[in-house]
Scaffold this active site. Sequence first.
Site, PDB file in Angstrom:
ATOM      1  N   GLU A  76       0.369  -1.541  -0.060  1.00 48.35           N
ATOM      2  CA  GLU A  76      -0.530  -0.307  -0.023  1.00 48.35           C
ATOM      3  C   GLU A  76       0.820   1.051  -0.065  1.00 48.35           C
ATOM      4  O   GLU A  76       1.206   2.074  -0.760  1.00 48.35           O
ATOM      5  CB  GLU A  76      -0.951  -0.004   1.241  1.00 48.35           C
ATOM      6  CG  GLU A  76      -1.668  -1.139   1.211  1.00 48.35           C
ATOM      7  CD  GLU A  76      -1.298  -1.975   1.894  1.00 48.35           C
ATOM      8  OE1 GLU A  76      -1.877  -2.936   2.813  1.00 48.35           O
ATOM      9  OE2 GLU A  76      -0.257  -2.364   2.357  1.00 48.35           O
ATOM     10  N   ARG A 125      13.472 -25.025  -3.487  1.00 46.88           N
ATOM     11  CA  ARG A 125      14.109 -25.016  -2.336  1.00 46.88           C
ATOM     12  C   ARG A 125      13.878 -22.985  -2.070  1.00 46.88           C
ATOM     13  O   ARG A 125      13.682 -22.651  -0.967  1.00 46.88           O
ATOM     14  CB  ARG A 125      15.501 -25.665  -2.516  1.00 46.88           C
ATOM     15  CG  ARG A 125      15.692 -26.632  -2.650  1.00 46.88           C
ATOM     16  CD  ARG A 125      17.112 -27.196  -2.794  1.00 46.88           C
ATOM     17  NE  ARG A 125      16.900 -28.933  -2.733  1.00 46.88           N
ATOM     18  CZ  ARG A 125      18.759 -29.452  -2.826  1.00 46.88           C
ATOM     19  NH1 ARG A 125      19.744 -28.873  -2.975  1.00 46.88           N
ATOM     20  NH2 ARG A 125      18.428 -30.191  -3.160  1.00 46.88           N
ATOM     21  N   CYS A 130      -0.726   0.420   8.036  1.00 47.78           N
ATOM     22  CA  CYS A 130      -1.057  -0.001   6.597  1.00 47.78           C
ATOM     23  C   CYS A 130      -2.540   0.639   6.486  1.00 47.78           C
ATOM     24  O   CYS A 130      -2.900   2.441   5.717  1.00 47.78           O
ATOM     25  CB  CYS A 130      -0.787  -0.592   5.329  1.00 47.78           C
ATOM     26  SG  CYS A 130       0.334  -1.026   4.635  1.00 47.78           S
ATOM     27  N   THR A 182      19.910 -40.278   5.338  1.00 53.21           N
ATOM     28  CA  THR A 182      19.912 -39.909   4.422  1.00 53.21           C
ATOM     29  C   THR A 182      20.967 -38.544   4.391  1.00 53.21           C
ATOM     30  O   THR A 182      22.102 -38.388   2.914  1.00 53.21           O
ATOM     31  CB  THR A 182      19.062 -38.833   3.793  1.00 53.21           C
ATOM     32  OG1 THR A 182      17.688 -39.447   2.876  1.00 53.21           O
ATOM     33  CG2 THR A 182      19.036 -37.938   2.272  1.00 53.21           C
TER      34      THR A 182
END
Length: 318
Positions: free
Chosen positions: A53, A194, A89, A206
């Site tokens: 705004e 990502r 705003c 992992t």
Amino acid sequence: MTTDEKYMARCLQLARHGLLTTAPNPMVGAVIVYDGRIIGEGWHRQYGGPHAEVNAVRSVAAHDEKLLPESTIYVSLEPCSHWGKTPPCAELLKKKGFKRVVVGCLDPNEKVAGRGIQLLREAGIEVTVGVLEDECRWLNRKFMTYHSLHRPYITLKWAESADGYIDLKRESSDDGPAVRFSTPWTQMLVHKLRATHEAILVGRRTWELDRPSLTTREWPGKNPQKIVLGTQANDKCSAAEEGQPQTIFASDLSSIESLSSVQSILVEGGAQTLQSFIDADLWDEAYIERTDIILGCGIKAPEMKTDLKGRPIHVNFA
């Protein structure tokens, strides 16, 4: 498409410019219209900077400023009503004397949550809410989930072979690297994904087998915070890379669900970790990359439940 929808669509178009720069704040666009003519527009450019705004009002030419009290301002998200890094705003719109404000959707942040709309209406400004509401909420789905459900937005991602495997079985890092399914093109898309998440998560196995970098090196954007699901195995796993934040180790899914430091998490594996999120029904969106590679054996890809509850699954073919 109605007139209000047309200008709200422009707000959304502007808001998307902030895709990689506004988090954890939402992406917001604003358009100021006088008598069918756009006299100002703007978007939230970066976290901590002026809101949409403010930028829209600043963009109005000096000779058009006198038109603001007879103008309508369109904004894709409810104007804020509180002091944060910037002034509220809603107070700005009240001060400028806009005759009408059109809002895409309400802000679920407890600091706003309808207060911006209330402030404007109490000032005698006509307020319309809910124009292209679904589209506005979808644009900021991570922000909406975080503030509505009080947990991170969870995106699942994996690549699989034509016969439904995500990797060969490996007992240690000596067995070689993980099977590579991605092409340069799909790898770039993954790194873009990502870049739109604040954190990226893998399982401890992992992490220990591959020590993945989990960066956005193929796409502009900030590297996400690394999270490893599982207890910390040894000191070297916790060592922070130069210029990168300390890796977070989360013991279980409940600790992920209650994680307050990030709004969005991309879960990249492995299979057991991904399946645990699916079985717990703790996910919001999924990306699956399918290839024509046939492995014949290995680690089976995760299996989705039949009831997706309206959650989207995006399938790309490498």
